[in-house]
Design a protein around this motif. Structure first.
Motif, PDB file in Angstrom:
ATOM      1  N   LEU A   1       0.834  -1.188   0.000  1.00  0.00           N
ATOM      2  CA  LEU A   1       0.000   0.000   0.000  1.00  0.00           C
ATOM      3  C   LEU A   1       0.874   1.246   0.000  1.00  0.00           C
ATOM      4  N   GLN A   2       1.924   1.188   0.800  1.00  0.00           N
ATOM      5  CA  GLN A   2       2.878   2.290   0.848  1.00  0.00           C
ATOM      6  C   GLN A   2       3.552   2.455  -0.526  1.00  0.00           C
ATOM      7  N   GLY A   3       3.895   1.315  -1.136  1.00  0.00           N
ATOM      8  CA  GLY A   3       4.493   1.341  -2.482  1.00  0.00           C
ATOM      9  C   GLY A   3       3.554   1.994  -3.480  1.00  0.00           C
ATOM     10  N   ALA A   4       2.287   1.648  -3.407  1.00  0.00           N
ATOM     11  CA  ALA A   4       1.295   2.242  -4.315  1.00  0.00           C
ATOM     12  C   ALA A   4       1.199   3.742  -4.077  1.00  0.00           C
ATOM     13  N   ARG A   5       1.180   4.117  -2.803  1.00  0.00           N
ATOM     14  CA  ARG A   5       1.055   5.530  -2.458  1.00  0.00           C
ATOM     15  C   ARG A   5       2.196   6.368  -3.037  1.00  0.00           C
ATOM     16  N   GLU A   6       3.368   5.751  -3.145  1.00  0.00           N
ATOM     17  CA  GLU A   6       4.541   6.495  -3.641  1.00  0.00           C
ATOM     18  C   GLU A   6       4.577   6.628  -5.163  1.00  0.00           C
ATOM     19  N   LEU A   7       3.681   5.908  -5.847  1.00  0.00           N
ATOM     20  CA  LEU A   7       3.786   5.880  -7.316  1.00  0.00           C
ATOM     21  C   LEU A   7       3.771   7.255  -7.990  1.00  0.00           C
ATOM     22  N   PRO A   8       2.837   8.157  -7.604  1.00  0.00           N
ATOM     23  CA  PRO A   8       2.852   9.463  -8.279  1.00  0.00           C
ATOM     24  C   PRO A   8       4.210  10.176  -8.130  1.00  0.00           C
ATOM     25  N   ARG A   9       4.793  10.077  -6.951  1.00  0.00           N
ATOM     26  CA  ARG A   9       6.082  10.732  -6.739  1.00  0.00           C
ATOM     27  C   ARG A   9       7.189  10.049  -7.547  1.00  0.00           C
ATOM     28  N   LEU A  10       7.170   8.734  -7.589  1.00  0.00           N
ATOM     29  CA  LEU A  10       8.205   8.009  -8.342  1.00  0.00           C
ATOM     30  C   LEU A  10       8.116   8.336  -9.836  1.00  0.00           C
ATOM     31  N   VAL A  11       6.869   8.435 -10.328  1.00  0.00           N
ATOM     32  CA  VAL A  11       6.695   8.767 -11.750  1.00  0.00           C
ATOM     33  C   VAL A  11       7.136  10.216 -12.005  1.00  0.00           C
ATOM     34  N   GLU A  12       6.843  11.075 -11.071  1.00  0.00           N
ATOM     35  CA  GLU A  12       7.323  12.462 -11.156  1.00  0.00           C
ATOM     36  C   GLU A  12       8.853  12.477 -11.281  1.00  0.00           C
ATOM     37  N   GLU A  13       9.490  11.645 -10.485  1.00  0.00           N
ATOM     38  CA  GLU A  13      10.962  11.559 -10.554  1.00  0.00           C
ATOM     39  C   GLU A  13      11.443  11.053 -11.911  1.00  0.00           C
ATOM     40  N   CYS A  14      10.699  10.116 -12.471  1.00  0.00           N
ATOM     41  CA  CYS A  14      11.060   9.600 -13.814  1.00  0.00           C
ATOM     42  C   CYS A  14      11.073  10.709 -14.847  1.00  0.00           C
ATOM     43  N   LEU A  15      10.310  11.764 -14.572  1.00  0.00           N
ATOM     44  CA  LEU A  15      10.139  12.833 -15.551  1.00  0.00           C
ATOM     45  C   LEU A  15      11.076  14.010 -15.298  1.00  0.00           C
ATOM     46  N   GLN A  16      12.020  13.826 -14.365  1.00  0.00           N
ATOM     47  CA  GLN A  16      13.017  14.881 -14.132  1.00  0.00           C
ATOM     48  C   GLN A  16      13.795  15.117 -15.421  1.00  0.00           C
ATOM     49  N   PRO A  17      14.110  16.403 -15.717  1.00  0.00           N
ATOM     50  CA  PRO A  17      14.733  16.725 -17.009  1.00  0.00           C
ATOM     51  C   PRO A  17      15.975  15.890 -17.329  1.00  0.00           C
ATOM     52  N   GLU A  18      16.853  15.650 -16.345  1.00  0.00           N
ATOM     53  CA  GLU A  18      18.075  14.920 -16.714  1.00  0.00           C
ATOM     54  C   GLU A  18      17.780  13.468 -17.086  1.00  0.00           C
ATOM     55  N   ARG A  19      16.745  12.893 -16.488  1.00  0.00           N
ATOM     56  CA  ARG A  19      16.380  11.515 -16.856  1.00  0.00           C
ATOM     57  C   ARG A  19      15.771  11.501 -18.262  1.00  0.00           C
ATOM     58  N   VAL A  20      14.897  12.476 -18.530  1.00  0.00           N
ATOM     59  CA  VAL A  20      14.235  12.532 -19.836  1.00  0.00           C
ATOM     60  C   VAL A  20      15.279  12.775 -20.929  1.00  0.00           C
ATOM     61  N   GLU A  21      16.214  13.680 -20.661  1.00  0.00           N
ATOM     62  CA  GLU A  21      17.259  13.983 -21.660  1.00  0.00           C
ATOM     63  C   GLU A  21      18.126  12.760 -21.946  1.00  0.00           C
ATOM     64  N   ASN A  22      18.408  11.999 -20.914  1.00  0.00           N
ATOM     65  CA  ASN A  22      19.192  10.773 -21.107  1.00  0.00           C
ATOM     66  C   ASN A  22      18.465   9.806 -22.040  1.00  0.00           C
ATOM     67  N   ILE A  23      17.163   9.646 -21.827  1.00  0.00           N
ATOM     68  CA  ILE A  23      16.391   8.737 -22.690  1.00  0.00           C
ATOM     69  C   ILE A  23      16.339   9.284 -24.120  1.00  0.00           C
ATOM     70  N   GLN A  24      16.197  10.600 -24.226  1.00  0.00           N
ATOM     71  CA  GLN A  24      16.164  11.217 -25.566  1.00  0.00           C
ATOM     72  C   GLN A  24      17.488  10.956 -26.304  1.00  0.00           C
ATOM     73  N   ARG A  25      18.578  11.080 -25.580  1.00  0.00           N
ATOM     74  CA  ARG A  25      19.894  10.839 -26.190  1.00  0.00           C
ATOM     75  C   ARG A  25      20.002   9.387 -26.676  1.00  0.00           C
ATOM     76  N   ILE A  26      19.562   8.464 -25.853  1.00  0.00           N
ATOM     77  CA  ILE A  26      19.630   7.043 -26.231  1.00  0.00           C
ATOM     78  C   ILE A  26      18.721   6.781 -27.438  1.00  0.00           C
ATOM     79  N   ALA A  27      17.525   7.360 -27.409  1.00  0.00           N
ATOM     80  CA  ALA A  27      16.582   7.169 -28.522  1.00  0.00           C
ATOM     81  C   ALA A  27      17.205   7.667 -29.824  1.00  0.00           C
ATOM     82  N   GLN A  28      17.860   8.812 -29.746  1.00  0.00           N
ATOM     83  CA  GLN A  28      18.469   9.375 -30.964  1.00  0.00           C
ATOM     84  C   GLN A  28      19.625   8.506 -31.449  1.00  0.00           C
ATOM     85  N   LYS A  29      20.361   7.970 -30.498  1.00  0.00           N
ATOM     86  CA  LYS A  29      21.508   7.132 -30.868  1.00  0.00           C
ATOM     87  C   LYS A  29      21.080   5.907 -31.687  1.00  0.00           C
TER      88      LYS A  29
END
Ligand code: M6R
Length: 364
Positions: free
Chosen positions: A188-216
């Motif tokens: 239940l605690q894990g579920a509760r944290e999901l919005p925050r964890l997904v928010e973290e996934c969307l941090q600019p440096e993480r998104v930019e890293n994925i964009q770089r890999i996608a382009q590669k």
């Protein structure tokens, strides 16, 4: 209308923390470790569960199968609706048929629901669109409250469906006494944290890293996706997203199946996305990574923050926030969405309106 984003799909990817908050809100009770889903069906009365859906919703169903069997110890089968409706399914009054759908209008899922009802199953819908056809025909509904989804490639509806399936598994497990209070609270605690964890996934440096890999790798002709256990559906979902919006051919397998055929595809031109986040089977997934490397494949590993074992063997690493394994499919899906998105945009594809696809498939 796109709220400053280039596409609906990107907007909807970024809406996920809010969408998940809406999915979970009011349903998780920390004091008792229980979930309240306002479902009037009797969870103790089911001997078997059939999950029925199409496309991305089907993959949410596969995550659900894993979670329900683990936590509630009820046999679960998952079918694509177009198969279920024609295969004379075995149904009794102790069967719960769960249909999963964003639109609530997909014709095969609707007809499969009718078939299950005709055979005497109790029915539950895990649905996004309020008042849609399916919501009017099921015995009960668990709305996922993801909000309107316009991009043809499903994103926030998927993570909300998976979160819905997690809550259902917790509900069934607690009601049937197969899930103890301690693990119940932890999840239940894990579920509760999901919005925050997904928010973290969307941090600019993480998104930019994925964009770089996608382009590669955007010129690759094929892609392979591998994942295990509760994250094998994450691999399927990653491959589907990539196919739909970039038109790159992609295959997905449960990682342990690699040796049984797909390993023949591996050469220096093949990017292989391996979901290698925290798991009791991580060692085995690392072996798969080594096997891909030994055949000169290019490994893009999706790895939990702080892990070095899996990352060490990979060509490229997508770090995601640490999450309990049973909730990790939600977190990992976001990485899949972004990889597909940036591959498609590198190829100048129309991500909101990919060729040949409709948002809702209402004809057979
Ligand atoms: O509205 P539904 O959830 O019933 O739709 C099911 C599939 O048609 C849908 O998930 C489709 O696979 C998406 N284009 C996936 O991105």
């Amino acid at each position: 209308e796109k709220g400053g984003f280039d596409t609906y799909m990107l907007k909807e990817i970024y809406e996920q923390p809010q969408a998940l908050t809406n999915t979970l809100i009011g349903r998780l009770h920390d004091d008792t470790g229980e979930v309240n889903l306002d479902i009037n069906l009797d969870p103790a009365s089911f001997k078997r569960i059939s999950i029925i859906a199409c496309g991305t919703a089907f993959y949410a169903g596969l995550v659900g199968e894993y979670l329900i069997e683990q936590l509630a110890r009820i046999p679960v089968e998952v079918d694509v609706a177009s198969e279920y409706r024609y295969r004379s399914p075995l149904v009794s009054e102790n069967t719960l048929a769960i249909v999963i759908s964003q639109s609530g209008e997909t014709i095969d899922t609707l007809e499969a629901l009718r078939e299950a009802k005709k055979q005497g199953a109790k029915t539950l819908g895990v649905i996004n669109a309020k008042g849609s056809s399916m919501t009017r025909e099921v015995d009960d509904v668990l709305y996922i409250h993801a909000g309107p989804e316009i991009g043809v490639a499903s994103t926030k509806a998927y993570t909300a469906m998976v979160s819905g399936m997690l809550m259902l598994a917790l509900w069934l497990g607690r009601a049937r006494g197969t899930l103890n209070e301690e693990l119940g609270r932890e999840l239940l605690q894990g579920a509760r944290e999901l919005p925050r964890l997904v928010e973290e996934c969307l941090q600019p440096e993480r998104v930019e890293n994925i964009q770089r890999i996608a382009q590669k790798y955007h010129q690759a002709r094929d892609y392979l996706f591998l994942g295990r256990g509760v994250n094998s559906p994450t691999a399927f979902e990653g491959a589907l997203k990539l196919k739909e919006i970039s038109y790159i051919h992609a295959e997905a397998y449960a990682a342990g199946e690699m040796k049984h055929g797909p390993i023949a595809l591996i050469d220096e031109h093949l990017p292989v996305v391996v979901i290698a986040t925290e798991s009791f089977l991580l060692e085995k997934t690392i072996s798969n990574i080594q096997e891909v490397k030994a055949r000169s494949g290019k490994v893009i590993a999706v790895v939990s923050d702080g892990d070095t074992d899996a990352a060490r063997h990979a060509d490229d690493v997508i770090y995601v926030p640490r999450a309990a394994e049973m909730v990790s499919p939600v977190v990992n899906a976001v990485a899949m969405q972004l990889l597909a998105y940036f591959t498609a945009t590198a190829l100048n594809r129309d991500v909101d309106k990919p060729r040949n696809l409709a948002k809702s498939v209402t004809v057979e």
